[in-house]
Write a protein that holds these residues in place. Structure first.
Motif, PDB file in Angstrom:
ATOM      1  N   SER A 123       0.824  -1.211   0.000  1.00  0.00           N
ATOM      2  CA  SER A 123       0.000   0.000   0.000  1.00  0.00           C
ATOM      3  C   SER A 123       0.857   1.260   0.000  1.00  0.00           C
ATOM      4  O   SER A 123       0.509   2.235  -0.671  1.00  0.00           O
ATOM      5  CB  SER A 123      -0.962  -0.001   1.187  1.00  0.00           C
ATOM      6  OG  SER A 123      -0.242   0.003   2.404  1.00  0.00           O
ATOM      7  N   VAL A 124       1.971   1.271   0.696  1.00  0.00           N
ATOM      8  CA  VAL A 124       2.846   2.453   0.705  1.00  0.00           C
ATOM      9  C   VAL A 124       3.434   2.677  -0.680  1.00  0.00           C
ATOM     10  O   VAL A 124       3.505   3.813  -1.162  1.00  0.00           O
ATOM     11  CB  VAL A 124       3.953   2.306   1.772  1.00  0.00           C
ATOM     12  CG1 VAL A 124       5.037   3.354   1.593  1.00  0.00           C
ATOM     13  CG2 VAL A 124       3.356   2.381   3.167  1.00  0.00           C
ATOM     14  N   LYS A 125       3.827   1.590  -1.330  1.00  0.00           N
ATOM     15  CA  LYS A 125       4.403   1.706  -2.667  1.00  0.00           C
ATOM     16  C   LYS A 125       3.404   2.318  -3.649  1.00  0.00           C
ATOM     17  O   LYS A 125       3.715   3.259  -4.379  1.00  0.00           O
ATOM     18  CB  LYS A 125       4.836   0.315  -3.148  1.00  0.00           C
ATOM     19  CG  LYS A 125       5.726   0.339  -4.350  1.00  0.00           C
ATOM     20  CD  LYS A 125       6.140  -1.057  -4.828  1.00  0.00           C
ATOM     21  CE  LYS A 125       6.137  -2.112  -3.790  1.00  0.00           C
ATOM     22  NZ  LYS A 125       6.506  -3.432  -4.266  1.00  0.00           N
ATOM     23  N   TYR A 126       2.177   1.817  -3.651  1.00  0.00           N
ATOM     24  CA  TYR A 126       1.169   2.333  -4.573  1.00  0.00           C
ATOM     25  C   TYR A 126       0.662   3.717  -4.163  1.00  0.00           C
ATOM     26  O   TYR A 126       0.292   4.522  -5.014  1.00  0.00           O
ATOM     27  CB  TYR A 126       0.023   1.343  -4.738  1.00  0.00           C
ATOM     28  CG  TYR A 126       0.436   0.176  -5.591  1.00  0.00           C
ATOM     29  CD1 TYR A 126       0.650   0.340  -6.949  1.00  0.00           C
ATOM     30  CD2 TYR A 126       0.644  -1.083  -5.046  1.00  0.00           C
ATOM     31  CE1 TYR A 126       1.053  -0.713  -7.745  1.00  0.00           C
ATOM     32  CE2 TYR A 126       1.053  -2.143  -5.832  1.00  0.00           C
ATOM     33  CZ  TYR A 126       1.253  -1.952  -7.183  1.00  0.00           C
ATOM     34  OH  TYR A 126       1.653  -2.990  -7.961  1.00  0.00           O
ATOM     35  N   PHE A 127       0.646   3.990  -2.865  1.00  0.00           N
ATOM     36  CA  PHE A 127       0.279   5.320  -2.405  1.00  0.00           C
ATOM     37  C   PHE A 127       1.272   6.346  -2.945  1.00  0.00           C
ATOM     38  O   PHE A 127       0.881   7.394  -3.468  1.00  0.00           O
ATOM     39  CB  PHE A 127       0.253   5.371  -0.874  1.00  0.00           C
ATOM     40  CG  PHE A 127       0.132   6.755  -0.327  1.00  0.00           C
ATOM     41  CD1 PHE A 127      -1.083   7.407  -0.308  1.00  0.00           C
ATOM     42  CD2 PHE A 127       1.249   7.416   0.174  1.00  0.00           C
ATOM     43  CE1 PHE A 127      -1.195   8.692   0.189  1.00  0.00           C
ATOM     44  CE2 PHE A 127       1.147   8.701   0.673  1.00  0.00           C
ATOM     45  CZ  PHE A 127      -0.083   9.334   0.687  1.00  0.00           C
ATOM     46  N   ALA A 128       2.558   6.055  -2.814  1.00  0.00           N
ATOM     47  CA  ALA A 128       3.583   6.984  -3.299  1.00  0.00           C
ATOM     48  C   ALA A 128       3.489   7.150  -4.818  1.00  0.00           C
ATOM     49  O   ALA A 128       3.596   8.265  -5.336  1.00  0.00           O
ATOM     50  CB  ALA A 128       4.970   6.484  -2.900  1.00  0.00           C
TER      51      ALA A 128
END
Length: 87
Positions: free
Chosen positions: A59-64
């Motif tokens: 989720s952090v990867k896609y959020f960024a």
């Protein structure tokens, strides 16, 4: 105390003991040992733990990745709206 046990204590304990014996016999019939259940439980907890951190990483990867596109567009739209309202 009866409220905790869901009824009279002694009959409840006898029912739990009888159910435990029946379940124990069934598990032994299928060759399942208590230690196997414990190890499987711990393995499941460890897998869920790792899945949780994998989900956070995902989720952090896609959020960024999305924020790189969305935030500048939002900023331009806000600035544009501010400049139009100013006139």
């Amino acid at each position: 105390m009866e409220r905790l046990f869901g009824g009279p204590i002694l009959p409840t304990l006898i029912k739990l003991a009888a159910a435990s014996v029946v379940v124990g016999v069934l598990l032994a019939f299928f060759g399942i040992k208590p230690i196997d259940l414990w190890y499987d439980f711990l393995d499941t907890v460890v897998r869920i733990w790792h899945m949780g951190f994998d989900a956070i990483d995902w989720s952090v990867k896609y959020f960024a990745l999305g924020a790189v596109v969305v935030v500048p567009i939002w900023l331009v739209v806000r600035l544009w709206t501010y400049l139009i309202e100013k006139k």
